[in-house]
Scaffold this motif. Structure first.
Motif, PDB file in Angstrom:
ATOM      1  N   TYR A  37     -19.956  70.298  91.266  1.00 28.04           N
ATOM      2  CA  TYR A  37     -21.411  70.412  91.307  1.00 28.04           C
ATOM      3  C   TYR A  37     -21.772  71.083  92.626  1.00 28.04           C
ATOM      4  O   TYR A  37     -20.962  71.131  93.540  1.00 28.04           O
ATOM      5  N   ARG A  45     -28.992  68.688  92.964  1.00 30.15           N
ATOM      6  CA  ARG A  45     -27.580  68.938  92.674  1.00 30.15           C
ATOM      7  C   ARG A  45     -27.462  69.380  91.222  1.00 30.15           C
ATOM      8  O   ARG A  45     -28.089  68.802  90.322  1.00 30.15           O
ATOM      9  N   THR A  50     -16.867  71.964  84.868  1.00 31.49           N
ATOM     10  CA  THR A  50     -16.039  70.772  84.758  1.00 31.49           C
ATOM     11  C   THR A  50     -14.886  70.999  83.795  1.00 31.49           C
ATOM     12  O   THR A  50     -14.969  71.832  82.879  1.00 31.49           O
ATOM     13  N   TYR A  94     -19.600  70.087  95.655  1.00 33.22           N
ATOM     14  CA  TYR A  94     -19.053  68.737  95.606  1.00 33.22           C
ATOM     15  C   TYR A  94     -18.102  68.600  94.421  1.00 33.22           C
ATOM     16  O   TYR A  94     -18.435  68.995  93.296  1.00 33.22           O
ATOM     17  N   CYS A  95     -16.960  67.999  94.694  1.00 38.03           N
ATOM     18  CA  CYS A  95     -16.039  67.682  93.616  1.00 38.03           C
ATOM     19  C   CYS A  95     -16.426  66.350  92.992  1.00 38.03           C
ATOM     20  O   CYS A  95     -16.815  65.409  93.700  1.00 38.03           O
ATOM     21  N   TYR A  96     -16.293  66.274  91.694  1.00 37.99           N
ATOM     22  CA  TYR A  96     -16.689  65.099  90.909  1.00 37.99           C
ATOM     23  C   TYR A  96     -15.501  64.637  90.065  1.00 37.99           C
ATOM     24  O   TYR A  96     -14.793  65.457  89.468  1.00 37.99           O
ATOM     25  N   LYS A  98     -14.527  61.588  87.132  1.00 38.87           N
ATOM     26  CA  LYS A  98     -14.842  60.437  86.287  1.00 38.87           C
ATOM     27  C   LYS A  98     -13.510  59.767  85.959  1.00 38.87           C
ATOM     28  O   LYS A  98     -12.614  60.395  85.358  1.00 38.87           O
ATOM     29  N   ASP A 108     -17.848  57.034  88.532  1.00 36.70           N
ATOM     30  CA  ASP A 108     -17.952  58.386  89.062  1.00 36.70           C
ATOM     31  C   ASP A 108     -17.649  58.374  90.555  1.00 36.70           C
ATOM     32  O   ASP A 108     -18.109  57.505  91.284  1.00 36.70           O
ATOM     33  N   TYR A 109     -16.895  59.383  90.984  1.00 36.18           N
ATOM     34  CA  TYR A 109     -16.532  59.510  92.388  1.00 36.18           C
ATOM     35  C   TYR A 109     -16.856  60.914  92.859  1.00 36.18           C
ATOM     36  O   TYR A 109     -16.720  61.889  92.097  1.00 36.18           O
ATOM     37  N   TRP A 110     -17.248  61.010  94.126  1.00 39.12           N
ATOM     38  CA  TRP A 110     -17.648  62.297  94.701  1.00 39.12           C
ATOM     39  C   TRP A 110     -16.903  62.544  96.011  1.00 39.12           C
ATOM     40  O   TRP A 110     -16.636  61.612  96.768  1.00 39.12           O
TER      41      TRP A 110
END
Length: 120
Positions: A37, A45, A50, A94-96, A98, A108-110
């Motif tokens: 994102y 954002r 993905t 930003y890397c995302y 799941k 969810d992690y960022w």
């Protein structure tokens, strides 16, 4: 605890290329989705691209044909190859991730973000 670390941002001239990398560690379950994102100053954002389990990819209309998201085979690492960059691509990326033990129990992690700046 899942940790997400990005790398590869920087300053590039319009028309140039950059490659972002993202690695997720501490993944004791299944990684369902990894991706990118971005957020420009004063804007919300937004999804860039993905990769999801099964190999499905999803792209924002604004980057289709220019950006490619891929996962390092067998690893919890995802790349974003960005070609033909435009000044409007300037943002914090930003890397995302799941991740979870089952499809109905995920979190969810960022990452902290990596800056991409495209000069005109």
């Amino acid at each position: 605890q899942v940790q997400v670390v990005e790398s590869g941002g920087g300053l590039v001239q319009a028309g140039g290329s950059l490659r972002l990398s993202c690695a997720a560690s501490g993944t004791t379950g299944i990684v369902y989705t990894m991706g990118w994102y971005r957020q420009a100053p004063g804007k919300q954002r937004e999804l860039v691209a993905t990769w999801s389990i099964g190999g499905n990819t999803n792209y924002a209309e604004s980057v289709k044909g220019r950006f490619t998201v891929s996962r390092y085979n067998g690893r919890n690492t995802v790349f974003l190859q960005m070609n033909s960059l435009k000044p409007e691509d300037t943002a914090m990326y930003y890397c995302y991730v799941k991740h979870g033990r089952a499809a109905y129990v995920t979190s969810d992690y960022w990452g902290q973000g990596t800056q991409v700046t495209v000069s005109s």
